[in-house]
Design an enzyme around this catalytic site. Structure first.
Site, PDB file in Angstrom:
ATOM      1  N   LYS A 188       0.648  -1.182   0.161  1.00 34.55           N
ATOM      2  CA  LYS A 188       0.366  -0.232  -0.027  1.00 34.55           C
ATOM      3  C   LYS A 188       0.995   1.363   0.298  1.00 34.55           C
ATOM      4  O   LYS A 188       1.087   1.667   0.266  1.00 34.55           O
ATOM      5  CB  LYS A 188      -0.891  -0.295   0.937  1.00 34.55           C
ATOM      6  CG  LYS A 188      -2.188   0.536   1.328  1.00 34.55           C
ATOM      7  CD  LYS A 188      -2.161   2.499   1.129  1.00 34.55           C
ATOM      8  CE  LYS A 188      -2.360   2.988   2.021  1.00 34.55           C
ATOM      9  NZ  LYS A 188      -2.123   4.517   1.347  1.00 34.55           N
ATOM     10  N   GLU A 261       7.412   0.804  12.252  1.00 33.16           N
ATOM     11  CA  GLU A 261       8.272   1.652  12.572  1.00 33.16           C
ATOM     12  C   GLU A 261       7.856   3.370  12.024  1.00 33.16           C
ATOM     13  O   GLU A 261       6.904   3.206  10.939  1.00 33.16           O
ATOM     14  CB  GLU A 261       9.078   1.363  11.171  1.00 33.16           C
ATOM     15  CG  GLU A 261       9.830  -0.252  10.377  1.00 33.16           C
ATOM     16  CD  GLU A 261      11.647   0.365  11.597  1.00 33.16           C
ATOM     17  OE1 GLU A 261      11.900   0.449  11.916  1.00 33.16           O
ATOM     18  OE2 GLU A 261      12.136  -1.311  11.832  1.00 33.16           O
ATOM     19  N   CYS A 296      12.588   9.544   8.652  1.00 29.30           N
ATOM     20  CA  CYS A 296      11.786   9.551  10.627  1.00 29.30           C
ATOM     21  C   CYS A 296      12.958   9.990  11.062  1.00 29.30           C
ATOM     22  O   CYS A 296      12.950   9.908  11.999  1.00 29.30           O
ATOM     23  CB  CYS A 296      11.831   7.776  10.459  1.00 29.30           C
ATOM     24  SG  CYS A 296      12.389   6.841  10.118  1.00 29.30           S
ATOM     25  N   GLU A 397       7.377  15.984  16.856  1.00 29.06           N
ATOM     26  CA  GLU A 397       8.192  15.754  15.703  1.00 29.06           C
ATOM     27  C   GLU A 397       7.833  16.800  14.033  1.00 29.06           C
ATOM     28  O   GLU A 397       6.921  16.488  14.184  1.00 29.06           O
ATOM     29  CB  GLU A 397       7.425  14.015  15.017  1.00 29.06           C
ATOM     30  CG  GLU A 397       8.360  13.547  13.679  1.00 29.06           C
ATOM     31  CD  GLU A 397       7.992  12.540  13.374  1.00 29.06           C
ATOM     32  OE1 GLU A 397       6.791  11.493  13.108  1.00 29.06           O
ATOM     33  OE2 GLU A 397       8.965  11.623  12.714  1.00 29.06           O
TER      34      GLU A 397
HETATM   35  P1  NDP Z   1       1.102   8.052   7.752  1.00 26.59           P
HETATM   36  O1  NDP Z   1       0.833   7.521   9.970  1.00 26.59           O
HETATM   37  O2  NDP Z   1       0.177   9.084   7.869  1.00 26.59           O
HETATM   38  O3  NDP Z   1       0.889   7.151   6.989  1.00 26.59           O
HETATM   39  C1  NDP Z   1       1.534   5.993   6.651  1.00 26.59           C
HETATM   40  C2  NDP Z   1       0.801   5.007   5.550  1.00 26.59           C
HETATM   41  O4  NDP Z   1      -0.216   4.719   6.259  1.00 26.59           O
HETATM   42  C3  NDP Z   1       0.395   6.003   4.620  1.00 26.59           C
HETATM   43  O5  NDP Z   1       0.190   5.063   3.516  1.00 26.59           O
HETATM   44  C4  NDP Z   1      -1.044   5.957   4.959  1.00 26.59           C
HETATM   45  O6  NDP Z   1      -1.903   5.664   3.727  1.00 26.59           O
HETATM   46  C5  NDP Z   1      -1.330   4.668   5.718  1.00 26.59           C
HETATM   47  N1  NDP Z   1      -2.677   4.891   6.483  1.00 26.59           N
HETATM   48  C6  NDP Z   1      -3.762   5.780   6.568  1.00 26.59           C
HETATM   49  N2  NDP Z   1      -4.588   5.580   7.545  1.00 26.59           N
HETATM   50  C7  NDP Z   1      -4.078   4.239   8.042  1.00 26.59           C
HETATM   51  C8  NDP Z   1      -4.567   2.874   8.982  1.00 26.59           C
HETATM   52  N3  NDP Z   1      -6.441   3.694   9.625  1.00 26.59           N
HETATM   53  N4  NDP Z   1      -4.021   1.351   8.439  1.00 26.59           N
HETATM   54  C9  NDP Z   1      -3.280   1.586   8.309  1.00 26.59           C
HETATM   55  N5  NDP Z   1      -2.481   2.365   6.892  1.00 26.59           N
HETATM   56  C10 NDP Z   1      -3.333   3.274   7.215  1.00 26.59           C
HETATM   57  O7  NDP Z   1       2.077   8.496   7.928  1.00 26.59           O
HETATM   58  P2  NDP Z   1       2.889  10.022   6.994  1.00 26.59           P
HETATM   59  O8  NDP Z   1       2.569   9.096   5.782  1.00 26.59           O
HETATM   60  O9  NDP Z   1       2.573  10.556   7.552  1.00 26.59           O
HETATM   61  O10 NDP Z   1       4.362   9.285   7.552  1.00 26.59           O
HETATM   62  C11 NDP Z   1       5.073  10.107   7.734  1.00 26.59           C
HETATM   63  C12 NDP Z   1       5.645   9.339   9.037  1.00 26.59           C
HETATM   64  O11 NDP Z   1       6.335   8.228   8.940  1.00 26.59           O
HETATM   65  C13 NDP Z   1       6.380  10.471   9.997  1.00 26.59           C
HETATM   66  O12 NDP Z   1       6.074  10.249  11.746  1.00 26.59           O
HETATM   67  C14 NDP Z   1       7.891   9.078   9.763  1.00 26.59           C
HETATM   68  O13 NDP Z   1       8.172   9.003  10.968  1.00 26.59           O
HETATM   69  C15 NDP Z   1       7.355   8.320   9.720  1.00 26.59           C
HETATM   70  N6  NDP Z   1       7.941   7.002   9.682  1.00 26.59           N
HETATM   71  C16 NDP Z   1       8.801   6.477   9.762  1.00 26.59           C
HETATM   72  C17 NDP Z   1      10.106   5.378   9.609  1.00 26.59           C
HETATM   73  C18 NDP Z   1      10.736   4.588  10.470  1.00 26.59           C
HETATM   74  O14 NDP Z   1      11.382   3.467  10.181  1.00 26.59           O
HETATM   75  N7  NDP Z   1      10.328   4.945  12.043  1.00 26.59           N
HETATM   76  C19 NDP Z   1      10.968   5.896   8.460  1.00 26.59           C
HETATM   77  C20 NDP Z   1       9.735   7.005   7.870  1.00 26.59           C
HETATM   78  C21 NDP Z   1       8.719   7.322   8.627  1.00 26.59           C
HETATM   79  P3  NDP Z   1      -2.111   7.805   3.056  1.00 26.59           P
HETATM   80  O15 NDP Z   1      -0.844   8.329   2.854  1.00 26.59           O
HETATM   81  O16 NDP Z   1      -2.427   7.478   1.892  1.00 26.59           O
HETATM   82  O17 NDP Z   1      -3.363   8.848   3.763  1.00 26.59           O
END
Ligand code: NDP
Length: 505
Positions: A188, A261, A296, A397
Site C-alpha cells: 500500500k 516503524e 524518520c 516530531e
Molecule cells: P501516516 O501514518 O499518516 O501514513 C503511513 C501510511 O499508512 C500511508 O500509506 C497511509 O496512507 C496509511 N494509513 C493511513 N491511515 C491508515 C490506517 N488507519 N490503517 C493503515 N494504514 C493507514 O504517516 P505519514 O505518511 O504521514 O509518514 C510520516 C511518518 O512516518 C512520520 O511520523 C515518520 O517519522 C514516519 N516514518 C517512520 C520511519 C521509521 O523507519 N521509523 C521511516 C519513515 C517515516 P495515506 O498516506 O495514503 O493516507
C-alpha cells in the site's frame, strides 16, 4: 470490477505524459477511482494520478496473494533469490527516469531520490545474499533418542504499508525480506507519493510469478483494510505513531504479527568532550535538513554543552544559511519543498506558536526562485534558540526543515532531556572521546545511537533498526527483518521415548 491488461506505468494523454499508480492484482490493473498527484514544487502541475484503493480491492489482492503463496513458498530460498535478482537488474536499468519522477511527485532533490530509488535494487541484492540463511534447518539436538531441529517458515500473505517520505526505500525494507522468506505481498503506497513506487512494483511483479506482488494504492481506507484483513498474517507498517496504533488495534482481530516503524524525535548531543569542527557542523546540517527534515531519523533537536553553545550556534546558523531551497530537479537546490499542504501548514503553525512563546526563530537560506516560491510547499531552513526544553517544537516530531538548539550543563542533565520523550527511534552523540560518547550512548532510550554521524547512509541495511517506546515495535533491516517475517518451526523427530515421564505401555 473490470480488468485491463497490465501495461507500463505511463499513459499518454494528448501531449502530456501522465503517470499512474493503479491497483495491480495478479498482474492486472483493476478499475478504480483516481485522484491527482501534484508536484510539491509547482502545485498546479499534475504529475500523475493515484487509484484510491478500497476494501474490495484489498480483498482481491489478498485472494491473489493467497493463491500464489503455495507455489512461491515451496520454491527454495535460492530459487526465490534468483527471481529477486532478475527484478533488481530491471529496476536498476530504469533508475534514472524513476528518480526524476520521484522528485516530481515527492519534492526531494535529485540525489536524495536516487538514493531512494536505488534502495530497491540495493536492498533486494542484500537479501538475496541471505538466501543461505533460510536454506538449512538448524539441528540443536541429535542423539540416540532422535533429532530436534528448527527452521524459518514463511508466514503467508504479508501487508506492507508505507508513507510518502522515502516511499521506495521503505517499501523494499519490508518487501525484500518478506519475498525472500517465501511470503507473498500486498503493498500500500501512500496517496501522497505513489507513482514511482508503483512503477517499481510493476517491474518487480512482472519478474515474479503472478500474484506474488500485488499493489493497492490509496488512502487510509486501503491501509485500514490491510491491517484488519483476516487473510493477512503479517503487516510491515512504516508511518506515524498514531496510525501505527490504529494498525495494531486492527491487527489484533486475527492476531497478525506486526512490525511497526514509527515516528522519531531524535536528539543530537554535542558533549563537552566534542570539538566543534567544520565537519561536525556540516554533518549536523545534513542530519537535520536532508529531505527537508522529512526522514524518520533526521535529527529533530540539538543539545550542545554550554562551553560550546554560542560558538556552535554562530557556526551552525552560518552553515544553514548556505542552503538553497528550490525545485528538486534544479541542481542548484540543496533542499526541496516539503511534500504536502497539511505538512507545510503544520510547520508554519508550529513556527508561529514558537515565536509567540518568545523563542528566537532564525529563518535562513536562500529561495532559489522567488517568483515561483508561492506555487510550491517551500520552507526556508530555520534554526530556533531561546526555546524551553519542554516546548512543543522540542517535544514533537516536526518533520520539516526546522531545528531547536538548546544548551546543557552536565551529562546527567542531557541524558534526562534526551530521554524525556515518548519517542525512541535514534540519537547521536558527538565527541572526540570515544569512551565518553559510548557511556552516554548506552544510557539513551532509543533503538540506534550513532557516534559523530547521524544521516542516511549511517543506517546500513544490515544493521537492526527500529524504535523503543512510541517509535515502534520490532526491528527492521538485516537478518532481524528476515526473522520478523518468518515463523520459527521446531520439528522433534524421536526414535526413543523410553526416558519420557509416565508409565510405558
Ligand atoms: P501516516 O501514518 O499518516 O501514513 C503511513 C501510511 O499508512 C500511508 O500509506 C497511509 O496512507 C496509511 N494509513 C493511513 N491511515 C491508515 C490506517 N488507519 N490503517 C493503515 N494504514 C493507514 O504517516 P505519514 O505518511 O504521514 O509518514 C510520516 C511518518 O512516518 C512520520 O511520523 C515518520 O517519522 C514516519 N516514518 C517512520 C520511519 C521509521 O523507519 N521509523 C521511516 C519513515 C517515516 P495515506 O498516506 O495514503 O493516507
Amino acid at each position: 470490477m473490470a480488468q485491463t491488461p497490465s501495461r507500463t506505468a505511463v499513459a499518454d494523454r494528448g501531449d502530456t505524459v501522465l503517470h499512474e499508480a493503479a491497483v495491480l492484482v495478479a498482474g492486472q490493473r483493476l478499475d478504480s477511482e483516481f485522484q491527482p498527484v501534484v508536484n510539491p514544487a509547482r502545485v498546479h502541475e499534475v504529475v500523475g494520478r493515484v487509484a484510491m484503493g478500497t476494501g474490495e480491492h484489498v480483498d482481491r489482492a489478498v485472494a491473489a496473494a493467497s493463491a500464489a503463496f503455495p507455489a512461491w513458498s515451496q520454491l527454495s530460498a535460492h530459487e526465490r533469490a534468483e527471481h529477486l535478482a532478475r527484478a533488481a537488474g530491471a529496476i536498476t536499468a530504469a533508475a534514472g527516469p524513476l528518480a526524476e519522477l520521484l522528485t516530481r511527485e515527492q519534492g526531494k532533490v535529485l540525489w536524495e531520490s536516487r538514493v531512494d530509488v536505488g534502495g530497491a535494487a540495493h536492498i533486494l541484492g542484500y537479501y538475496t545474499g541471505l538466501a543461505e540463511r533460510l536454506a538449512e534447518d538448524e539441528v540443536f539436538r541429535s542423539d540416540s533418542r532422535g533429532t530436534i531441529f528448527s527452521g524459518r517458515r514463511p508466514m503467508g500473505v504479508t501487508g506492507v504499508i508505507v508513507p510518502w517520505n522515502s516511499p521506495v526505500y521503505l517499501a523494499f525494507l519490508g518487501i525484500s525480506p518478506a519475498l525472500l522468506a517465501g511470503n507473498t505481498v500486498v503493498v500500500k503506497p501512500s496517496e501522497l507519493a505513489p507513482l514511482t513506487l508503483s512503477a517499481v512494483l510493476e517491474m518487480l511483479a512482472a519478474k515474479l510469478p503472478e500474484g506474488v506482488v500485488n499493489v493497492v494504492p490509496g488512502g487510509g481506507e486501503a491501509g485500514a483494510a490491510i491491517a484488519a484483513h483476516p487473510g493477512i498474517r503479517k503487516v510491515f507498517f512504516t508511518g506515524s505513531t498514531a496510525t501505527g496504533q490504529q494498525v495494531m488495534r486492527a491487527a489484533a482481530g486475527n492476531l497478525k504479527n506486526v512490525s511497526l516503524e514509527l515516528g522519531g524525535n531524535d536528539p543530537a548531543i554535542v558533549l563537552e568532550s566534542a570539538v566543534v569542527t567544520d565537519r561536525l557542523v556540516d554533518e549536523l546540517v545534513q542530519s537535520v535538513f536532508t529531505a527537508s527534515g522529512q526522514i524518520c531519523f533526521n535529527v529533530k533537536r540539538i543539545y550542545v554543552h554550554r562551553s560550546h553553545y554560542d560558538r556552535f550556534v554562530e557556526r551552525y546558523t552560518a552553515a544553514v544559511d548556505r542552503l538553497v531551497v528550490g525545485d528538486g530537479l534544479d541542481p542548484r537546490s540543496t533542499i526541496g519543498p516539503v511534500n504536502n499542504r497539511p505538512q507545510f501548514e503544520r510547520i508554519l503553525g508550529l513556527l508561529d506558536r514558537t515565536r509567540a512563546a518568545g523563542a528566537t526563530v532564525r529563518v535562513l537560506g536562500t529561495a532559489l526562485d522567488p517568483d515561483t516560491w508561492d506555487d510550491g510547499y517551500f520552507l526556508r531552513p530555520t534554526v530556533v534558540t531561546d526555546v524551553e526544553p519542554g516546548a512543543e517544537l522540542v517535544s514533537c516530531e516536526q518533520f520539516g526543515p526546522v531545528v531547536p538548539v538548546l544548551p546543557f550543563d552536565s551529562d546527567d542533565e542531557v541524558v534526562g532531556l534526551a530521554n524525556a520523550t515518548e519517542f525512541g527511534l535514534a540519537a547521536s552523540v558527538w565527541s572526540e572521546d570515544r569512551e565518553h560518547a559510548l557511556r552516554i550512548a548506552r544510557r539513551l532510550e532509543c533503538g540506534s545511537v550513532f557516534i559523530n554521524v547521524h544521516r542516511i547512509g549511517a543506517s546500513d541495511v544490515s544493521m537492526p533498526f527500529g524504535g523503543f517506546k512510541g517509535s515502534g515495535i520490532g526491528r527492521g533491516h538485516g537478518i532481524t527483518a528476515l526473522e520478523a517475517c518468518t515463523e520459527l518451526q521446531t520439528i522433534a523427530d524421536y526414535v526413543d521415548v523410553s526416558g519420557f515421564p509416565g508409565p510405558s505401555r
